[in-house]
Design a protein around this motif. Structure first.
Motif, PDB file in Angstrom:
ATOM      1  N   ASP A  18      -7.093 -71.907  84.652  1.00 58.49           N
ATOM      2  CA  ASP A  18      -7.779 -72.240  83.409  1.00 58.49           C
ATOM      3  C   ASP A  18      -9.099 -71.461  83.321  1.00 58.49           C
ATOM      4  OD1 ASP A  18      -9.186 -73.410  81.380  1.00 58.49           O
ATOM      5  OD2 ASP A  18      -9.112 -75.442  82.170  1.00 58.49           O
ATOM      6  N   VAL A  42     -15.887 -77.513  93.474  1.00 63.48           N
ATOM      7  CA  VAL A  42     -16.528 -78.437  94.426  1.00 63.48           C
ATOM      8  C   VAL A  42     -15.969 -78.310  95.845  1.00 63.48           C
ATOM      9  CG1 VAL A  42     -15.035 -80.401  93.739  1.00 63.48           C
ATOM     10  CG2 VAL A  42     -17.231 -80.835  94.826  1.00 63.48           C
ATOM     11  N   ASP A  79      -7.912 -70.630  90.054  1.00 61.48           N
ATOM     12  CA  ASP A  79      -7.524 -71.574  89.006  1.00 61.48           C
ATOM     13  C   ASP A  79      -6.837 -70.755  87.911  1.00 61.48           C
ATOM     14  OD1 ASP A  79      -8.794 -74.713  88.570  1.00 61.48           O
ATOM     15  OD2 ASP A  79      -7.633 -73.825  86.948  1.00 61.48           O
ATOM     16  N   PHE A 123     -11.941 -80.627  85.269  1.00 63.38           N
ATOM     17  CA  PHE A 123     -11.853 -81.853  86.070  1.00 63.38           C
ATOM     18  C   PHE A 123     -13.142 -82.061  86.874  1.00 63.38           C
ATOM     19  CE2 PHE A 123     -10.697 -84.143  89.953  1.00 63.38           C
ATOM     20  CZ  PHE A 123      -9.987 -85.211  89.439  1.00 63.38           C
ATOM     21  N   PRO A 150      -4.026 -81.173  93.815  1.00 65.02           N
ATOM     22  CA  PRO A 150      -3.315 -81.055  92.537  1.00 65.02           C
ATOM     23  C   PRO A 150      -3.514 -82.323  91.701  1.00 65.02           C
ATOM     24  CG  PRO A 150      -1.778 -81.685  94.267  1.00 65.02           C
ATOM     25  CD  PRO A 150      -3.126 -81.538  94.922  1.00 65.02           C
ATOM     26  N   MET A 209       2.711 -78.314  90.269  1.00 67.76           N
ATOM     27  CA  MET A 209       1.665 -77.743  91.125  1.00 67.76           C
ATOM     28  C   MET A 209       1.847 -78.217  92.572  1.00 67.76           C
ATOM     29  SD  MET A 209      -2.427 -77.684  90.649  1.00 67.76           S
ATOM     30  CE  MET A 209      -3.463 -76.745  91.783  1.00 67.76           C
TER      31      MET A 209
END
Ligand SMILES: C[S@@+](CC[C@H](N)C(=O)[O-])C[C@H]1O[C@@H](n2cnc3c(N)ncnc32)[C@H](O)[C@@H]1O
Length: 395
Positions: A247, A228, A245, A193, A287, A309
């Protein structure tokens, strides 16, 4: 030839695409980011194929494996997209956000985009073991594919559309994107993202830091993506940030960005389902904003199925905050305008988790879609507000 264990794994677990070419039966690993099954019918085509015929075949579910010129294949994809857009059913635009067609328009819009993606995904290219492409005028794809797919995943067949996404992601990763709200440059990786919208980053850059950070200078960033928000917190002087995270691509991306920004000492990135062990004085979470099923890994950052989430964050927050600590939930109200969630449901979940709202800080999005009156979700996007909810344990 001896195959490595990881290479054997790839071959054994990946779906295969089969086709006949020059009288011979052929097959290759089928690569699809969104988990689409390999097409059943494959035709070998080249520069002589007309766009109308190609579009008709793609609509019927015939995959077109391109042999010819790479740049002509790109042109063909543009021509297919024009045809798909001309025929795409456009749900009527809701005039106001209270309009009950908003939720229906949202689901129809998603269906129509999925159909478009299926049709455009029928134009295929083949890559060899090193991600080389035998098509004339093909660019060098090795670095871009290695970054997105990992080493040793070829030979394979994938849609040209997916391949162009991989090339675009590589260019982004090299150049980076400016996040002016935080004075940062972020290098997104494929499938992670990207902070293209800045308003939510600005909220985290400006909200007042909780006083508890002075005695307990630890913050968590839950679902860090590119890293970020962890970077913003570190730049604001938080001595120790733990970013999580699930992922693996996001974890690699966040580490890469924090390293580039010289913040790797201050921010630790770790794989976790929501919270790391321990407590913090500030816990930030952005989220995915829409409670809906994600139809591909790329969509998982936008859609949060059953609000898993969001609700997981709220339920776990209190137990991870030190006394006086705050949770910052970043959430847009787009889901409310689309009829996918109510404000009452959100406030009810906050209360049920034993939390209270200290303050809500709002920002209006400045993104191109908000100004696109042709977009069937225009009214909802125009009304959208992104908020930073400052939450505390109720006690
Ligand atoms: C909307 S993105 C936000 C990324 C980043 N924090 C930002 O603001 O740009 C949500 C992130 O949460 C991650 N995520 C989703 N479910 C998670 C979970 N259960 N635990 C940890 N991270 C999760 C996703 O992989 C994704 O990177």
């Amino acid at each position: 030839v001896a195959l490595s264990a990881s290479r054997r794994d790839v071959l054994n677990t990946s779906p295969q695409l089969h086709w006949t070419e020059d009288g011979a039966t052929r097959s290759a690993r089928w690569q699809s980011e969104r988990g689409a099954p390999p097409p059943q019918r494959v035709r070998i085509v080249d520069d002589r194929l007309g766009a109308d015929e190609a579009y008709g075949l793609a609509c019927q579910g015939d995959a077109l494996l391109w042999r010819g010129d790479f740049q002509n294949a790109r042109q063909m994809l543009v021509a297919l997209a024009k045809r798909a857009d001309r025929r795409r059913p456009r749900p009527a635009a809701a005039k106001t956000t209270a309009d009950p067609i908003s939720a229906a328009a949202f689901h129809l819009e998603r269906q129509s985009r999925a159909q478009r993606a299926r049709t455009l995904g029928m134009l295929l290219v083949e890559l060899d073991a090193d991600y080389g492409c035998a098509l004339r005028r093909a660019p060098d794809l090795r670095v871009a594919c290695g970054e997105a797919l990992g080493a040793g995943q070829g030979p394979l067949v994938l849609s040209l559309r997916e391949l162009l996404g991989i090339i675009g992601a590589h260019e982004w990763r090299v150049r980076g994107i400016d996040v002016p709200a935080a004075g940062l440059r972020i290098h997104p990786h494929y499938g992670v993202f990207a902070p293209i919208r800045h308003e939510y980053v600005g909220l985290v850059a400006q909200a007042p830091l909780p006083a508890a950070l002075t005695t307990y200078p630890v913050a968590f960033d839950i679902g860090t993506g590119t890293g970020v928000l962890a970077a913003v917190l570190a730049r604001r002087g938080v001595a120790q940030v733990l970013a999580t995270d699930q992922d693996p691509r996001a974890l690699r991306c966040a580490r890469d960005n924090l390293e580039r920004l010289g913040l790797a000492q201050q921010v630790t990135v770790q794989q976790a389902d929501l919270f790391p062990a321990g407590k913090a004085a500030l816990i930030v979470c952005n989220p995915p904003w829409l409670p809906a099923r994600a139809s591909s890994p790329l969509e998982r950052a936008v859609y949060d199925p059953d609000s898993a989430m969001l609700l997981g964050f709220l339920r776990g927050l209190g137990a991870h905050l030190v006394p006086g600590g705050e949770g910052w939930l970043i959430l847009s109200d787009l889901a409310e305008h689309l009829g996918l969630r109510t404000r009452d449901a959100l406030l009810g979940a906050v209360e049920a988790a034993g939390l209270r709202v200290i303050e809500r800080i709002d920002a209006r999005p400045v993104h191109p879609r908000a100004a696109d009156a042709g977009d069937s979700l225009h009214a909802a996007r125009m009304a959208e507000v992104t908020s930073l909810w400052r939450l505390a344990g109720a006690g």
